[in-house]
Design an enzyme around this catalytic site. Structure first.
Site, PDB file in Angstrom:
ATOM      1  N   LYS A   1       0.842  -1.192   0.000  1.00  0.00           N
ATOM      2  CA  LYS A   1       0.000   0.000   0.000  1.00  0.00           C
ATOM      3  C   LYS A   1       0.883   1.251   0.000  1.00  0.00           C
ATOM      4  O   LYS A   1       1.992   1.237   0.527  1.00  0.00           O
ATOM      5  CB  LYS A   1      -0.903  -0.003   1.227  1.00  0.00           C
TER       6      LYS A   1
ATOM      7  N   SER B   1      -7.392   3.422  -2.098  1.00  0.00           N
ATOM      8  CA  SER B   1      -7.533   3.268  -0.654  1.00  0.00           C
ATOM      9  C   SER B   1      -9.002   3.375  -0.292  1.00  0.00           C
ATOM     10  O   SER B   1      -9.690   4.297  -0.749  1.00  0.00           O
ATOM     11  CB  SER B   1      -6.745   4.377   0.056  1.00  0.00           C
TER      12      SER B   1
ATOM     13  N   HIS C   1      -4.049   1.678   4.682  1.00  0.00           N
ATOM     14  CA  HIS C   1      -3.432   2.932   4.251  1.00  0.00           C
ATOM     15  C   HIS C   1      -3.271   3.927   5.400  1.00  0.00           C
ATOM     16  O   HIS C   1      -2.283   4.648   5.466  1.00  0.00           O
ATOM     17  CB  HIS C   1      -4.255   3.565   3.119  1.00  0.00           C
TER      18      HIS C   1
END
Length: 143
Positions: free
Chosen positions: A44, A112, A71
């Site tokens: 991420k 995200s 995230h």
């Protein structure tokens, strides 16, 4: 009359000190690396706007790591570090980065759930500045 002149002179000193502080903060902002990502794997990432507190000067940075389950875990590390430097942060979105160091390739994609999709073209440009000899691609696909 002397009092007014003295006040004006003090005001100039304050403005000069404020200008020096702003220049110092802009210098501190310039020293923040644009990209910090893991050296290998798929992970991420977030795109963050870092702004000098009480100033209009800003910079967008990319941060990504395999150690982040979500995230917001990345943002929770970046934000206090930037605040300690006198900066403010705003997450502009996130996604994933696939980093293949053996083939010198980076791929930016996804989004995200917490922050929405980052502008991957901006993130890719930041990555190009840090990894000039890499092939860097991006897409709005989720996978």
């Amino acid at each position: 009359m002397l009092y007014v002149f003295s006040r004006s002179l003090n005001r100039l000193r304050v403005c000069g000190a404020r200008a020096e502080a702003t220049v110092a903060m802009a210098d501190a902002l310039a020293k923040i690396p644009e990209v910090e990502i893991d050296p290998e794997g798929t992970f991420k990432y977030i795109l963050v706007r870092v702004t000098v507190k009480d100033g209009g000067v800003h910079k967008d940075i990319v941060r990504g790591t395999k150690s982040a389950e979500y995230h917001n875990h990345i943002f929770e590390k970046v934000n206090p570090a930037m605040e300690a430097l006198g900066m403010e942060c705003k997450c502009l979105g996130g996604g994933k980065i696939e980093h293949n160091s053996a083939e010198k390739k980076l791929r930016v994609f996804g989004e995200s759930t917490a922050f929405g999709k980052a502008d991957h073209s901006v993130s890719a440009d930041k990555l190009k500045s840090a990894f000039g000899d890499y092939e860097i691609t991006w897409s709005d696909d989720k996978k």
